[in-house]
Write a protein that holds these residues in place. Structure first.
Motif, PDB file in Angstrom:
ATOM      1  N   TYR A  20      85.321 -36.386 -21.846  1.00 52.07           N
ATOM      2  CA  TYR A  20      83.997 -36.370 -21.720  1.00 52.07           C
ATOM      3  C   TYR A  20      83.107 -36.480 -23.566  1.00 52.07           C
ATOM      4  CZ  TYR A  20      78.713 -34.978 -21.895  1.00 52.07           C
ATOM      5  OH  TYR A  20      77.548 -35.139 -21.990  1.00 52.07           O
ATOM      6  N   LEU A  24      81.995 -39.808 -25.585  1.00 54.21           N
ATOM      7  CA  LEU A  24      80.762 -40.388 -26.146  1.00 54.21           C
ATOM      8  C   LEU A  24      80.715 -40.403 -27.378  1.00 54.21           C
ATOM      9  CD1 LEU A  24      77.582 -39.990 -24.623  1.00 54.21           C
ATOM     10  CD2 LEU A  24      78.058 -37.139 -25.118  1.00 54.21           C
ATOM     11  N   ASP A 152      74.353 -33.038 -17.132  1.00 56.60           N
ATOM     12  CA  ASP A 152      75.601 -33.614 -16.187  1.00 56.60           C
ATOM     13  C   ASP A 152      74.768 -34.997 -15.039  1.00 56.60           C
ATOM     14  OD1 ASP A 152      77.189 -33.047 -18.116  1.00 56.60           O
ATOM     15  OD2 ASP A 152      79.279 -33.356 -17.265  1.00 56.60           O
ATOM     16  N   LEU A 174      72.518 -36.782 -18.544  1.00 57.08           N
ATOM     17  CA  LEU A 174      72.929 -37.830 -19.275  1.00 57.08           C
ATOM     18  C   LEU A 174      73.476 -37.899 -18.243  1.00 57.08           C
ATOM     19  CD1 LEU A 174      73.146 -39.688 -22.377  1.00 57.08           C
ATOM     20  CD2 LEU A 174      74.695 -38.290 -22.979  1.00 57.08           C
ATOM     21  N   TYR A 175      73.907 -39.470 -18.297  1.00 55.97           N
ATOM     22  CA  TYR A 175      75.392 -39.824 -16.869  1.00 55.97           C
ATOM     23  C   TYR A 175      76.612 -39.535 -17.939  1.00 55.97           C
ATOM     24  CZ  TYR A 175      73.264 -39.605 -12.676  1.00 55.97           C
ATOM     25  OH  TYR A 175      71.619 -39.546 -11.778  1.00 55.97           O
ATOM     26  N   SER A 176      77.535 -39.779 -17.394  1.00 53.54           N
ATOM     27  CA  SER A 176      79.228 -40.374 -18.417  1.00 53.54           C
ATOM     28  C   SER A 176      78.828 -41.571 -17.795  1.00 53.54           C
ATOM     29  CB  SER A 176      80.015 -39.100 -17.949  1.00 53.54           C
ATOM     30  OG  SER A 176      79.519 -37.842 -17.816  1.00 53.54           O
ATOM     31  N   GLY A 177      79.421 -41.810 -18.417  1.00 57.09           N
ATOM     32  CA  GLY A 177      79.984 -43.666 -18.315  1.00 57.09           C
ATOM     33  C   GLY A 177      81.954 -43.699 -18.086  1.00 57.09           C
ATOM     34  N   PHE A 361      77.549 -47.625 -15.256  1.00 56.71           N
ATOM     35  CA  PHE A 361      77.206 -46.365 -16.293  1.00 56.71           C
ATOM     36  C   PHE A 361      78.324 -46.599 -17.206  1.00 56.71           C
ATOM     37  CE2 PHE A 361      76.735 -45.040 -11.513  1.00 56.71           C
ATOM     38  CZ  PHE A 361      76.170 -44.116 -11.633  1.00 56.71           C
ATOM     39  N   TRP A 363      80.000 -45.916 -21.313  1.00 59.31           N
ATOM     40  CA  TRP A 363      79.398 -44.707 -22.323  1.00 59.31           C
ATOM     41  C   TRP A 363      79.101 -45.782 -23.272  1.00 59.31           C
ATOM     42  CZ3 TRP A 363      80.753 -39.804 -21.731  1.00 59.31           C
ATOM     43  CH2 TRP A 363      81.247 -39.440 -20.820  1.00 59.31           C
ATOM     44  N   LYS A 365      76.151 -47.365 -22.632  1.00 52.79           N
ATOM     45  CA  LYS A 365      75.120 -46.966 -22.153  1.00 52.79           C
ATOM     46  C   LYS A 365      74.181 -45.491 -22.541  1.00 52.79           C
ATOM     47  CE  LYS A 365      72.190 -47.547 -17.904  1.00 52.79           C
ATOM     48  NZ  LYS A 365      72.078 -47.457 -16.268  1.00 52.79           N
ATOM     49  N   SER A 366      74.850 -44.259 -21.948  1.00 52.46           N
ATOM     50  CA  SER A 366      74.935 -42.839 -22.255  1.00 52.46           C
ATOM     51  C   SER A 366      74.773 -43.328 -23.966  1.00 52.46           C
ATOM     52  CB  SER A 366      76.356 -42.454 -21.930  1.00 52.46           C
ATOM     53  OG  SER A 366      76.778 -42.870 -20.556  1.00 52.46           O
ATOM     54  N   GLN A 369      71.268 -43.644 -25.180  1.00 48.83           N
ATOM     55  CA  GLN A 369      70.479 -42.315 -24.279  1.00 48.83           C
ATOM     56  C   GLN A 369      70.487 -41.245 -25.392  1.00 48.83           C
ATOM     57  OE1 GLN A 369      70.664 -41.554 -20.467  1.00 48.83           O
ATOM     58  NE2 GLN A 369      69.097 -40.167 -20.514  1.00 48.83           N
TER      59      GLN A 369
END
Length: 379
Positions: A20, A24, A152, A174-177, A361, A363, A365-366, A369
């Motif tokens: 993760y 990120l 998450d 904050l979602y993962s990708g 989904f 990363w 996009k994550s 954010q």
């Protein structure tokens, strides 16, 4: 801004929070060339779990502490010495810890803490007792000191609100990708090479991915697979590093008489995972509790049908693109695995739905954010 991020997990853990953190920070540095990043870590181990865990860029520096992770934990979280992280990083405008605990910081700079899940609260019996005591002390202490919290999933956010009464405005999901490398691998030479590397012959297989620990519910999965071994040519392949209490899973294989049909391949290199997913006829994820459940999306991106638990955050991640069952319904898992492996039309429909779900989904996009959250905390 000068942003400090604790990247210790990226340097010490192959999967889970290590993965993760790596994904990120790589995405973050790719979308942000303006702010400066000072990556803090405990003294790195001699052997890193993956190659090039940290991104290289002009606006990035890595400042490791002279002490290893064990000593820092003792000083910060057991003795609670007020030795600020800036002792290593130098001056910061903001500090982000993506791994449950927040070290002391100097001054009034905003701090961001990621809490991935509260599995140790829900299911303390599947963790070592010493670890549960430690987490129940340091995680609430860190949450109380943090300016803002990242969760998450909405499931984890609700846990924080209901179990520890964290104010709703203090927690953001904050979602993962899914990394772009998780796509169908059709090169037969590559598939053959990966099969040989992990000692998997040319048999068809069902795949599960995750650290070997009780929360992943592998013992139930092994029992559910046992009747299928008499009906189908498939083997069960479980990928993941050894966690705690993994001996019970190995013993379950012996009890069910499945030696030679269940394969524990250990931690799989990131580069090999897409091939391992792609070559599977079905991906199964019977976990009791997850903060997110990234392997679901990775399997979907690789064009593999997914059967998952309907617990915790997993319905958020799977949407309508996977079959969902109770993690306690052993007979249901047996029947559903058999049904999916013998029904090409249903499996193909899940594959197509999975492609669309995985696209939701990313990363990048994550990271965008997260960058906005950094900016909001600085205003």
């Amino acid at each position: 801004m000068v942003i400090g991020i604790d990247v210790t997990a990226a340097l010490t853990q192959g999967g889970g929070i290590g993965r993760y953190t790596r994904e990120l920070i790589h995405a973050l540095v790719a979308v942000d060339t303006i702010n400066r990043y000072r990556f803090f870590s405990a003294k790195p181990p001699v052997t890193l779990p993956v190659l090039q865990p940290l991104p290289q860029a002009e606006n990035v520096t890595h400042r490791p502490a002279p002490l290893d992770e064990r000593w820092l934990y003792r000083l910060w979280y057991r003795l609670r010495l007020p030795l600020p992280v800036q002792w290593v990083t130098g001056q910061l405008d903001l500090f982000h810890s993506p791994d449950f605990v927040l070290p002391p910081v100097n001054g009034r700079i905003p701090t961001l803490l990621t809490v991935h899940d509260l599995s140790f609260v829900h299911y303390p019996h599947v963790f070592p007792e010493k670890l549960v005591r430690y987490l129940n002390q340091v995680v609430p202490w860190s949450i109380g000191r943090a300016t803002h919290i990242l969760a998450d999933s909405e499931a984890t956010r609700q846990d924080l609100l209901t179990i520890w009464q964290v104010p709703p405005a203090k927690v953001t999901v904050l979602y993962s990708g899914v990394h772009e490398r998780f796509h169908p691998v059709e090169d037969l030479e590559e598939v053959t090479a990966v099969r040989q590397k992990y000692q998997l012959a040319d048999f068809p297989y069902i795949l599960s991915v995750g650290t070997l620990q009780p929360r992943k519910n592998y013992q139930m999965l092994i029992r559910a697979f046992a009747p299928l071994a008499q009906k189908l040519p498939h083997h069960l392949v479980i990928s993941g590093g050894k966690g705690w209490l993994y001996d019970q899973m190995l013993a379950e294989v012996e009890r069910q008489g499945l030696s030679g049909r269940v394969h524990f391949v250990g931690f799989v290199d990131d580069a090999d995972l897409p091939t391992l997913y792609s070559a599977a006829d079905l991906f199964v994820f019977p976990s009791i509790y997850e903060g997110f459940g990234l392997p679901l999306l990775e399997a979907m991106g690789c064009g593999t049908a997914v059967l998952t638990s309907n617990s915790s955050s997993l319905p958020e991640v799977a949407g309508t693109a996977a079959v969902q069952l109770s993690p306690e319904d052993q007979a249901g898992w047996t029947n559903e695995i058999y049904g999916l492996l013998t029904d090409d039309a249903q499996r193909n429909a899940l594959v197509q739905a999975g492609f669309e779900q995985a696209k939701q989904f990313s990363w990048q996009k994550s990271a965008r954010q997260l960058l906005k959250i950094y900016q909001q905390l600085m205003t």
